[in-house]
Design an enzyme around this catalytic site. Structure first.
Site, mmCIF file in Angstrom:
data_model
loop_
_atom_site.group_PDB
_atom_site.id
_atom_site.type_symbol
_atom_site.label_atom_id
_atom_site.label_comp_id
_atom_site.label_asym_id
_atom_site.label_seq_id
_atom_site.Cartn_x
_atom_site.Cartn_y
_atom_site.Cartn_z
ATOM 1 N N ASP A 68 -6.281 63.389 63.097
ATOM 2 C CA ASP A 68 -7.114 62.377 62.447
ATOM 3 C C ASP A 68 -8.203 63.081 61.635
ATOM 4 O OD1 ASP A 68 -7.977 59.892 61.795
ATOM 5 O OD2 ASP A 68 -8.649 59.315 63.796
ATOM 6 N N ASP A 69 -8.096 63.035 60.325
ATOM 7 C CA ASP A 69 -9.018 63.769 59.438
ATOM 8 C C ASP A 69 -8.939 65.270 59.731
ATOM 9 O OD1 ASP A 69 -9.831 61.143 59.010
ATOM 10 O OD2 ASP A 69 -11.882 61.439 59.712
ATOM 11 N N ARG A 111 -1.697 56.006 57.239
ATOM 12 C CA ARG A 111 -0.767 55.817 58.356
ATOM 13 C C ARG A 111 0.308 54.794 58.007
ATOM 14 N NH1 ARG A 111 -3.355 58.116 63.206
ATOM 15 N NH2 ARG A 111 -4.986 59.345 62.229
ATOM 16 N N LYS A 160 -3.848 56.770 68.112
ATOM 17 C CA LYS A 160 -4.458 55.853 67.151
ATOM 18 C C LYS A 160 -3.389 55.191 66.297
ATOM 19 C CE LYS A 160 -7.958 55.969 63.473
ATOM 20 N NZ LYS A 160 -8.989 56.823 62.854
ATOM 21 N N HIS A 162 -3.842 51.865 64.234
ATOM 22 C CA HIS A 162 -4.629 51.557 63.041
ATOM 23 C C HIS A 162 -3.832 50.939 61.897
ATOM 24 C CE1 HIS A 162 -8.621 52.886 61.018
ATOM 25 N NE2 HIS A 162 -8.790 51.881 61.815
ATOM 26 N N HIS A 219 -11.547 63.481 64.457
ATOM 27 C CA HIS A 219 -12.344 62.470 63.736
ATOM 28 C C HIS A 219 -13.804 62.547 64.176
ATOM 29 C CE1 HIS A 219 -13.549 58.469 62.285
ATOM 30 N NE2 HIS A 219 -12.412 58.395 61.615
ATOM 31 N N ASP A 311 -3.571 62.557 58.643
ATOM 32 C CA ASP A 311 -3.556 61.386 57.758
ATOM 33 C C ASP A 311 -4.281 61.613 56.442
ATOM 34 O OD1 ASP A 311 -6.000 61.559 59.061
ATOM 35 O OD2 ASP A 311 -6.181 59.418 59.468
ATOM 36 N N ASN A 312 -5.369 62.401 56.508
ATOM 37 C CA ASN A 312 -6.156 62.627 55.286
ATOM 38 C C ASN A 312 -7.044 63.851 55.463
ATOM 39 O OD1 ASN A 312 -7.419 59.724 56.556
ATOM 40 N ND2 ASN A 312 -8.734 61.524 56.559
ATOM 41 N N ARG A 320 -12.340 63.342 52.666
ATOM 42 C CA ARG A 320 -11.761 62.034 52.942
ATOM 43 C C ARG A 320 -12.262 60.960 51.978
ATOM 44 N NH1 ARG A 320 -13.374 59.668 58.566
ATOM 45 N NH2 ARG A 320 -15.191 59.049 57.340
#
Lengths: 631, 631
Positions: A68-69, A111, A160, A162, A219, A311-312, A320
């Protein structure tokens, strides 16, 4: 030998093989008829190449791990300070992609794109899914978990999620923020390990699986749970009030030793942030170690395709929510049990996270279905990466590039961002080649927006304070430059990898600019982008424009060179034409045209036989069993 | 006598009465216990005023009729060309409101606000619900049809629904664009008439109902079904290929005779458009006639509260999708069987479509529930209009206005727009008093956006062509002025009813501007507006800002006088404080404080008795029937 035609509705032989196999063993007919079919099937099987792999088609599994990030902060991507032994281990069993990019730098949109293979503007997840943001993918979308479930593959998600709605992204096993707290599901690696055991306990021995481990690390959590530290680096570290994660041995780093990426100010505040982030990445890394151990324990390390990515980009300025490389570049490890000869190698081809769905489908030997979404034919614009990890060269023309100019590197990837939080409307479109990066900022007159999470970060607060106090930012931009962007941004990545010199008004680049714009518009067209005419024109496709969609100028002063002509034909039907062109060009490809011809001939003979026998059987059945079947 | 306290969580006596009635007749206890309760209830009933109306509480019904982009084009609102006999008839049984406004000038957002009583930013329907726009209200929202169904009232919708999700807006009977074509459900008045019969056939004789007739007339259809004419004025007129609506006798108008409103260019193109619109309004009017006939036929004309309004302004420039009065003003007829003495009278009080939910609940004697949405306490900011149609003066302080300045008329209504189509991001907020109108354009640096439907209209196409050719627009603005707006627009309605002279920089209005800004911000606060800090600041309310939300400046050059102080306290908790203040001030109100005091005393005595008997009963029950109830 692999087949590279699973996209673009060409028949994959692997898939054809599977279908015939099903026909052979399913009770579609009476026992005496089975015999005849079996003979045909055996013949048919001899028509098709055997799956050339070490893993049988019905034993193949997938493990998708998403940070996540997460960004590039790992030894695998050259960080010699941050220790990531589990990722090192996985990298040694993987091809390591150095040029992988997300299609959007925002959690839910990314996602949804990872799980659907469609960019956010095509799948409907224009921004965050949670709370007031309330975005959802379109009903009727056929996502990866949906398709795999339909094919009898057991699907699981831990961490996660989302994305939504539920019926578009269904999982057979689901432990996410919808069932427990996001920190438990996504950061407590002991909890995650135990849930993985649950998943495998519920999976039959002969059942194939797709397991998606979606860490919430690394994150930030400063804006929601500051008590655990800026990156939740204290969560579960055993200190008073922090809880204890038994499987985690925290590693700590000093601000002095961290490596500050080029797009982050080298300030004490940022260094503190990065040091905390390292600790959290360490937890994710140890979590990945547990996941891989568990996979080995259940005996699936050698029949499971493993993908690790994020994801990013990292939650720092220029990261981000941006379409700059610093917000879009992702770690990408692809570990195929069949590609051990390539393990540990690096690959610099352009890879998009939109390639994940085609890759996974290809691995299972499954088709992407033919259907419409919001009235538009759905077509994946990603492609399978399996050839790249099996030592094969990718069949280039499968990358979508119908309008690319010969002066460009023919390979390109695309990105598309609309919102993040509901108040953060800043649509952008981007095309990225090995040499150039073009970004279209559609809401460019307004300032770029800042999210609630990043806004409160010590790094950004320090930047705001420095701006207010007139102190040097120690950054490669000013805040004002960061907020107010040109409508078009063109970067020459060879001479300007950090994307600071916009070449859009430099005459030297005019033909490149024009070609990239055409390429981008073409992708927007194929992916049915609602923003295809923005910001200067209105898209009309109904009534008298049905079958002949048009961008019609609003005369608002923003009409650019592509939309100034009111009759510009941006036809959604062109994709069909292109699909046909791809099929034709594929047959003309020297290396496969002869082989295809012979194979097709044999296939046709097989089908003719099957038809003949089916017909004979039907007649005989009608004659002999007529009464028995009359109701 | 009516009670005006159904909002703000004050106990309405009507509601209290209903609850006690339920307690009296429900099998909550054994027969012998019922006797005691009945005695208490009888006593309790004597404490409460009887419902002072001619319609018994359990006989009350509601008919809500909503036009689609309907505007003021009717005889009722002074148009002497367009004949609307059915509306005339209804107006003669109604109070006619001359100052009614929608809370947003866009279909789905407005319908969600009509059905939820919450502005679009509070209910989640930030834009259109259909196709790629894909907006939905929040799960967990308690809409009017949801609440009425819960209370045993049969709900029905015939026509255009355009809101979702299904479980938030459930109707017992539903014939909308989700079941049949929108033209059938919303324009075929014979089909609509028959469906109304179906609805009543399915309604038990003693069952209360809420019937929502949502015409699709007089919406444009030139962009989707041009074969039926620009306003579908040919649909069902009996001409070849147009179909035939048996109950419709089309009326035709010439472009010469139509009345061109001030905000539409007086051009041949616009006059043709308006003439077509008149024909379509005529069909809706005849449809309304059929609805009223049906209501009479089933014997409910005299026990049904009838409301007629429209979702938003007419689809012309400066109309729909704008927050100008020309886009926001709505026809509003409120027909109460109890208010015949007021029938046919005109009322100039400010009325919002957010008042519909409180009005309907008040009519049925129902409470709005206490609950949270997205973590925020939900509170209606509309109020019941029943006092206004029963000859009572509205109790002014119930209109939300905690921060209003004494120099202003104390009454105010609010509006809030974010998107229409998904690509049309143009958030606006507005506060409207009898004298002033303030609009805040949040995305003001970008041009105002144009929707696909209006863009293709002959009126707008003519405006575009005139602009291109340099011909006079014959309009009160230029296209450029229309596209590019100031961040703040303040109009003095007394001297400038057409809202063309922005007074925001005129020093004379500075204190008014300041007071209106405060009032607007306060409404945004109470309605939990995610855009409360836009466009200059970020809203933080989690982590260390939990319970103390703040607007924190982004330093993007857009910080206005309200958000320049980083510590501005925009506390969501203030609403609680305000609610208490309202309660206290209510008790201090001279006309009811004495009455309330006496009533409260009697209520307390009743409750004490009830408590005593319940307790005695419980003890006795435990003693005598202990074994019987042990499991």
């Amino acid at each position: 030998m692999h087949y590279f035609l699973s996209d673009y509705k060409l028949i994959s032989k692997v898939t054809e093989h599977n279908r015939i196999m099903k026909l052979c063993y399913q009770p579609i007919c009476k026992w005496w008829y089975k015999f005849l079919v079996l003979i045909l099937c055996q013949h048919q099987l001899s028509c098709l190449p055997q799956i050339p792999s070490s893993v049988a088609a019905n034993k193949r599994n997938v493990l998708l791990i998403v940070g996540d990030d997460a960004g590039f902060e790992s030894q695998v991507y050259g960080n010699q300070v941050l220790k990531t032994p589990a990722l090192n281990y996985l990298a040694n069993r993987s091809v390591i992609f150095d040029n992988a990019y997300t299609s959007v730098s925002s959690c839910s949109p990314s996602r949804s794109a990872i799980l659907s293979g469609l960019p956010q503007h095509q799948n409907g997840m224009y921004g965050l899914h949670n709370t007031v943001h309330n975005f959802n993918s379109f009903e009727g979308l056929k996502s990866l978990p949906f398709l795999l479930h339909e094919s009898g593959i057991r699907t699981g998600i831990i961490g996660k999620k989302h994305v939504g709605p539920e019926d578009v992204y269904p999982f057979d096993y689901e432990i996410t923020e919808e069932q427990v707290s996001i920190n438990q599901a996504g950061r407590n690696i002991t909890f995650i390990k135990e849930r993985i055991s649950d998943f495998f306990n519920g999976t039959a021995v002969d059942q194939q699986f797709f397991l998606y481990i979606a860490f919430h690390d690394p994150h930030r959590c400063g804006s929601t749970n500051p008590e655990f530290g800026e990156f939740c680096e204290k969560f579960g570290n055993g200190q008073p009030g922090m809880g204890h994660i038994p499987d985690w041995t925290p590693t700590h780093y000093t601000p002095d030793e961290v490596i500050v990426p080029y797009f982050i100010p080298d300030t004490p505040a940022a260094r503190l942030d990065i040091a905390a982030q390292y600790t959290t990445i360490g937890r994710m890394d140890q979590g990945i170690g547990l996941v891989l151990e568990k996979l080995k324990e259940v005996g699936h390390l050698d029949d499971t395709l493993i993908i690790f990515t994020s994801d990013n980009g990292i939650p720092f300025p220029n990261g981000r929510t941006n379409l700059y490389a610093s917000g879009m570049s992702e770690p990408f490890l692809l570990s195929s049990p069949e590609g051990s000869s390539q393990w540990g190698q690096r690959n610099s081809e352009l890879v998009s996270l939109l390639d994940i769905v085609p890759t996974v489908l290809d691995w299972y030997g499954l088709h992407y279905p033919s259907y419409k979404l919001q009235g538009n034919v759905v077509q994946l614009t990603g492609q399978s990466l399996l050839p790249l990890v099996s030592g094969h060269e990718r069949y280039k023309s499968l990358r979508f590039e119908p309008l690319s100019d010969d002066s460009l590197n023919r390979d390109a990837i695309f990105a598309s961002h609309d919102l993040h939080e509901i108040t953060m409307f800043y649509p952008m479109r981007s095309v990225h080649t090995q040499d150039y990066h073009l970004i279209h900022n559609l809401n460019f007159k307004m300032p770029f927006s800042i999210d609630q999470d990043f806004f409160l970060s010590p790094t950004f607060q320090d930047m705001l304070n420095r701006t207010r106090e007139g102190l040097p930012l120690l950054w490669f931009k000013t805040l004002n430059q960061y907020y107010y962007r040109d409508e078009w941004e063109l970067y020459d990545l060879g001479s300007d990898p950090h994307e600071v010199h916009n070449m859009v008004n430099n005459a030297t680049y005019s033909s490149i600019l024009s070609a990239l714009k055409k390429q981008l518009k073409s992708w927007q067209n194929i992916t049915a982008d609602p923003w295809i005419c923005a910001p200067g024109a209105v898209l009309e496709f109904q009534g008298k424009y049905k079958g002949n969609p048009q961008c019609l100028s609003m005369e608002n002063g923003l009409t650019d060179d592509l939309t100034v002509h009111k009759t510009l034909e941006i036809s959604f039907d062109k994709r069909q034409q292109y699909a046909v062109e791809v099929i034709i060009s594929t047959f003309h490809h020297p290396s496969i045209s002869f082989f295809m011809g012979v194979e097709l001939l044999r296939l046709l003979i097989c089908l003719a036989f099957l038809l003949l026998f089916t017909n004979l059987h039907k007649r005989w059945k009608q004659k002999s069993f007529h009464k028995e079947y009359t109701i």
